[in-house]
Design an enzyme around this catalytic site. Structure first.
Site, PDB file in Angstrom:
ATOM      1  N   SER A  97       0.848  -1.188   0.000  1.00  0.00           N
ATOM      2  CA  SER A  97       0.000   0.000   0.000  1.00  0.00           C
ATOM      3  C   SER A  97       0.883   1.236   0.000  1.00  0.00           C
ATOM      4  CB  SER A  97      -0.900  -0.001   1.243  1.00  0.00           C
ATOM      5  OG  SER A  97      -1.538   1.243   1.438  1.00  0.00           O
TER       6      SER A  97
ATOM      7  N   TYR B 165      -1.502  -0.650  10.662  1.00  0.00           N
ATOM      8  CA  TYR B 165      -1.558  -1.001   9.245  1.00  0.00           C
ATOM      9  C   TYR B 165      -0.323  -0.484   8.513  1.00  0.00           C
ATOM     10  CZ  TYR B 165      -3.595  -1.484   4.545  1.00  0.00           C
ATOM     11  OH  TYR B 165      -3.834  -1.824   3.239  1.00  0.00           O
TER      12      TYR B 165
END
Length: 300
Positions: free
Chosen positions: A172, A185
């Site tokens: 990501s 995350y």
């Protein structure tokens, strides 16, 4: 070798590389065939994992689906079979190392050596760091980064024997920049990017240039993973577009995919801009999202 000669060689390599890159802008990149390749995709019961499986199915690959959700797996398998692919389904909890090892042995015996490994499984909680429970932190690290390591340990040896294969890391943009309410995350995605980069360098150093690696780093993708994502400066992407970029990257052996590519400029600028400017840009970005654990809303 004299250090001056080393720098001259480095300069020559840099010039050649830039010229090569300019030429490639005008010549379509050759795409490799994945027909008959055994492709294992984790987290393939929904979202980008399912779309990726279908894209490989269209290219006559042999598909191996892993997910914790059996119903989702069966739905993905049905779609892939409609496209004419041979599909093998395994219910696997990617947060459990021993379960990964056990499933990997079954795949080797029942299907064969994996040619392309797509580490796609992931979880997100999206809440303030101090509100995270210990078991949530353990879970996100188990799935988002440790599972990449366990699966790669399982399937890389066969690739090394053949000096051929491809390991795909779905990370990501949160693996390059920090985002509030996504501390855990971001930590796992930074880890995933680091895993990809380190593995890529090690394979090259050991002479396994036939084993390719690709790391996908998109901005927010509207898969339902997070709810109602929005930003002011970056787009919210649809999963079909992101998977198209991923497939292009795999088939042309690109190492790092920032999606959209325009975000690369933001990442570079963050290395040079003053902290006050970066903080202002982050406020301008005004990232909004919700999960089952948190709802981020604008405060007027």
């Amino acid at each position: 070798m004299n250090i001056i000669l080393d720098y001259l060689l480095l300069f020559a390599i840099a010039v050649y590389s830039y010229l090569e890159a300019i030429v490639k802008c005008f010549i379509p990149l050759k795409r490799k065939s994945v027909s008959g390749d055994i492709v294992l995709i984790t987290g393939s019961g929904h979202g980008m994992g399912r779309i990726t499986a279908c894209e490989f199915a269209k290219r006559q690959s042999i598909i191996v689906l892993w997910d914790i959700n059996k119903q989702g797996l069966d739905e993905t398998a049905e779609e892939c079979r409609r496209l004419g692919a041979t599909v093998h389904v395994y219910v696997v909890d990617c947060s459990k190392r021993l379960e990964i090892y056990s499933a990997a042995e079954k795949v080797k015996k029942e299907v064969g050596d994996v040619d392309i490994l797509v580490n796609n499984a992931g979880v997100v909680f999206g809440t303030e760091f101090m509100q995270l429970q210990d078991h949530q932190i353990e879970k996100i690290f188990d799935v988002n980064i440790l599972a990449h390591i366990w699966t790669t340990k399982c399937f890389l040896p066969a690739m090394m024997k053949k000096s051929r294969g491809h390991i795909v890391t779905v990370a990501s943009v949160a693996g390059h920049v920090g985002i509030c309410y996504l501390v855990d995350y971001c930590a796992t995605k930074f880890g995933a990017v680091g895993f990809h980069t380190g593995l890529t360098e090690e394979l090259h150093a050991l002479g396994y240039d036939g084993i390719k690696t690709t790391c996908l780093c998109p901005v927010f993708v509207n898969t339902g993973f997070v709810q109602n994502p929005s930003t002011r400066l970056w787009p919210v992407l649809n999963p079909e577009y992101v998977v198209k970029c991923l497939m292009d990257g795999i088939l042309t052996n690109k190492k790092m995919l920032i999606v959209p590519s325009s975000v690369k400029h933001s990442l570079v600028l963050q290395q040079f801009l003053p902290e006050r400017v970066i903080n202002t840009l982050n406020k301008m970005q005004d990232i909004q999202f919700g999960t089952q654990f948190r709802s981020a809303t604008k405060k007027d």
